[in-house]
Design an enzyme around this catalytic site. Structure first.
Site, PDB file in Angstrom:
ATOM      1  N   LYS A  59       0.841  -1.206   0.000  1.00 22.68           N
ATOM      2  CA  LYS A  59       0.000   0.000   0.000  1.00 22.68           C
ATOM      3  C   LYS A  59       0.870   1.247   0.000  1.00 22.68           C
ATOM      4  O   LYS A  59       1.901   1.299   0.656  1.00 22.68           O
ATOM      5  CB  LYS A  59      -0.941  -0.014   1.209  1.00 22.68           C
ATOM      6  CG  LYS A  59      -2.024  -1.059   1.066  1.00 22.68           C
ATOM      7  CD  LYS A  59      -3.117  -0.886   2.065  1.00 22.68           C
ATOM      8  CE  LYS A  59      -4.225  -1.901   1.814  1.00 22.68           C
ATOM      9  NZ  LYS A  59      -5.090  -1.532   0.694  1.00 22.68           N
ATOM     10  N   HIS A 110      -0.748  -9.205   8.683  1.00 18.25           N
ATOM     11  CA  HIS A 110      -0.825  -7.796   8.276  1.00 18.25           C
ATOM     12  C   HIS A 110      -0.460  -6.828   9.398  1.00 18.25           C
ATOM     13  O   HIS A 110       0.320  -5.899   9.214  1.00 18.25           O
ATOM     14  CB  HIS A 110      -2.242  -7.432   7.813  1.00 18.25           C
ATOM     15  CG  HIS A 110      -2.770  -8.303   6.729  1.00 18.25           C
ATOM     16  ND1 HIS A 110      -2.060  -8.580   5.599  1.00 18.25           N
ATOM     17  CD2 HIS A 110      -3.948  -8.965   6.593  1.00 18.25           C
ATOM     18  CE1 HIS A 110      -2.778  -9.372   4.808  1.00 18.25           C
ATOM     19  NE2 HIS A 110      -3.923  -9.621   5.397  1.00 18.25           N
TER      20      HIS A 110
END
Ligand code: NAP
Length: 487
Positions: free
Chosen positions: A179, A237
């Site tokens: 990201k 994550h």
């Protein structure tokens, strides 16, 4: 003027699980976007693999439905000419020799084998790729999460993959690392003189990482019940995000320089086990409620099992035992059926040592750096300023807002776009090394064992709320609150 992104080397990208949700919803659109930007050489081939009896045209028709809105039909047609399909069962020999011949027909191409299937097929797939001699030349294998459900099962998968592909060929993907905001965290920290001197226990009060989803488990209840929020979100994550916040400056952006620093953070996480799991963690499980404007059932109803102890929510207080972070809590919170879909990292700085302002000026809020990963990627730095105009000295807490899409006038690429091309380029910086996965499981294992040995069950929470009230108490008993921009 912005330069066009560079073309990558010609490649063959084979997606095992090519008809699955991840491939159709994320991987193929990501590749199509890179194609539209002119990064995919015309001789490259993308080959979907699944058991379903489809031919190339049948697969293209399936993809056309998923990709049709992205660009005009003519470009989509050109892209789809580079896409093909083979019906193969990972567990059976039929068809593998033909598939191997197809791949070997382009010996100069970079070969990427993306395993977008259930991990229990990884061993079979890698075994057959090895038997057919497909790990030759510039070959890479991409492993989707979850890599195991504990340290032992992760080791079994990594051992099996490692018998065919060496570590430098193995790309364990965590799309959060692709990201834009996460990359920007590296640049903010190490490209500005402003933050690094403050980036330690002397100046940072605490860090929050929230990954909130509004969706429930839906048709994935069967899979999810064997995982739960800690395995599904935290072990991979969220710990990776924590590492990006907490790691020491690497000597360079060389893959192992970055991954060495992340590993040190994982190895420095303080143990949460039977002795403290009930103080440092809160588990929840959603019940019926209202989410996204509609009445929704609870987790036990979706699963068809009222006895499940699987957590759909977890909040926890982690600590890193090293000089930089001693005494700085990292509060992690994730769950399904929460009020909004948001992923963000909040770095909360310590208050000024002494206030010179009178009480009627208003309160001095903490400076907070908020890195938003979704839905709208961007960075905000919350500062105290004077409310403009006459009327005395009134304090206001306002964000310096840098929404990426607005600031640069561009649509942010999906994380998979960057990561897929990083695999083709052979750059593993943003992928997890085996020892990172192992260290993360070594930390998560005692938490899971602590829960299993505890007499407490996950606390119920109504769908559409921020989890059990104990999650609020977890942070409030330290005199802090979960970050909420609507306040
Ligand atoms: P999915 O929709 O269930 O797709 C599974 C794919 O694997 C299908 O194409 C299926 O097609 C194929 N498959 C199943 N058994 C096979 C076999 N024996 N041989 C060859 N192909 C086989 O799963 P998914 O949601 O795409 O997820 C794939 C993996 O990525 C999972 O491990 C998941 O946890 C992970 N993941 C998914 C997401 C997501 O957003 N979906 C996000 C992160 C990680 P056939 O049945 O026709 O063979």
């Amino acid at each position: 003027m912005t330069a066009s992104p560079p073309l990558v080397e010609p490649f063959d990208l084979v997606i095992f699980g090519g008809t699955g949700d991840l491939a159709v919803r994320k991987l193929l659109p990501a590749l199509f976007h890179r194609f539209l930007d002119g990064q995919i050489p015309a001789s490259s081939r993308i080959i979907g693999i699944a058991r379903e009896a489809l031919d190339d045209d049948g697969y293209r028709a399936l993809l056309r439905q998923a990709l049709v809105g992205i660009c005009d039909a003519a470009k989509l047609d050109v892209f789809l000419q580079q896409v093909g399909y083979r019906s193969l069962d990972a567990r059976k020999d039929d068809g593998w020799a033909d598939f191997a011949a197809l791949i070997k027909s382009q010996p100069e191409h970079v070969r990427v084998f993306y395993l977008s299937t259930s991990p229990d097929l990884f061993v079979d797939i890698c075994g057959r790729l090895g038997e057919h001699g497909l790990n030759q030349g510039k070959s890479r294998v991409v492993l989707e999460k979850p890599i195991g459900r504990d340290l032992d099962s992760a080791n079994r998968i990594n051992d099996a993959v490692g018998r065919v592909f060496n570590e430098s060929q193995t790309f364990r993907i965590d799309h959060y690392l692709g990201k834009e905001t996460v990359q920007n965290l590296l640049v903010l920290r190490f490209g500005n003189a402003l933050f690094e001197p403050l980036w330690n226990a002397g100046h940072i009060d605490h860090v929050q990482i929230t990954v909130a989803e509004t969706v429930g488990v839906g048709h994935r209840a069967g899979y999810y019940d064997h995982a739960g929020a800690l395995r599904d979100m935290v072990q991979n994550h969220m710990l990776q995000l924590l590492c990006m916040v907490a790691m020491e400056p690497p000597s360079s952006l060389e893959p192992d320089a970055v991954r060495d620093e992340k590993l040190k953070v994982l190895n420095s996480l303080k143990v949460i086990d039977d002795s403290n799991v009930n103080q440092l963690t809160v588990r929840g499980q959603y019940r019926a409620g209202v989410a996204e404007g509609a009445s929704v059932p609870g987790y036990p109803d979706e699963l068809g099992d009222t006895k499940s102890n699987t957590e759909t929510f977890v909040a926890l207080k982690a600590e890193i035992g090293n000089w930089r972070w001693a005494g700085v809590p990292f509060y992690l919170r994730t769950g399904k059926r929460l009020p909004s879909r948001v992923s963000e990292i909040v770095v909360a700085f310590k208050p000024v040592p002494h206030s010179i302002f009178s009480a009627d000026s208003g309160t001095l809020a903490q400076n907070r750096l908020v890195l938003r990963l979704q839905p709208d990627e961007g960075v905000k730095l919350w500062l105290t300023i004077k409310h403009p105009g006459p009327g005395g000295l009134r304090l206001r807490n306002v964000p310096l807002d840098m929404s990426f899409a607005e600031a640069f006038g561009v649509q942010q690429p999906d994380a998979y776009e960057r990561l897929l091309l990083d695999v083709v380029r052979g750059n593993p910086t943003l992928f997890m090394r085996r020892d990172e996965v192992e260290a993360a499981w070594r930390w998560a294992g005692p938490v899971l064992a602590g829960w299993a040995n505890s007499s407490e069950s996950p606390r119920p929470y109504a769908a559409g709320t921020w989890g059990p009230s104990a999650a609020v108490a977890l942070i409030e008993r330290d005199g802090r609150t979960w970050h909420d921009e609507s306040e």
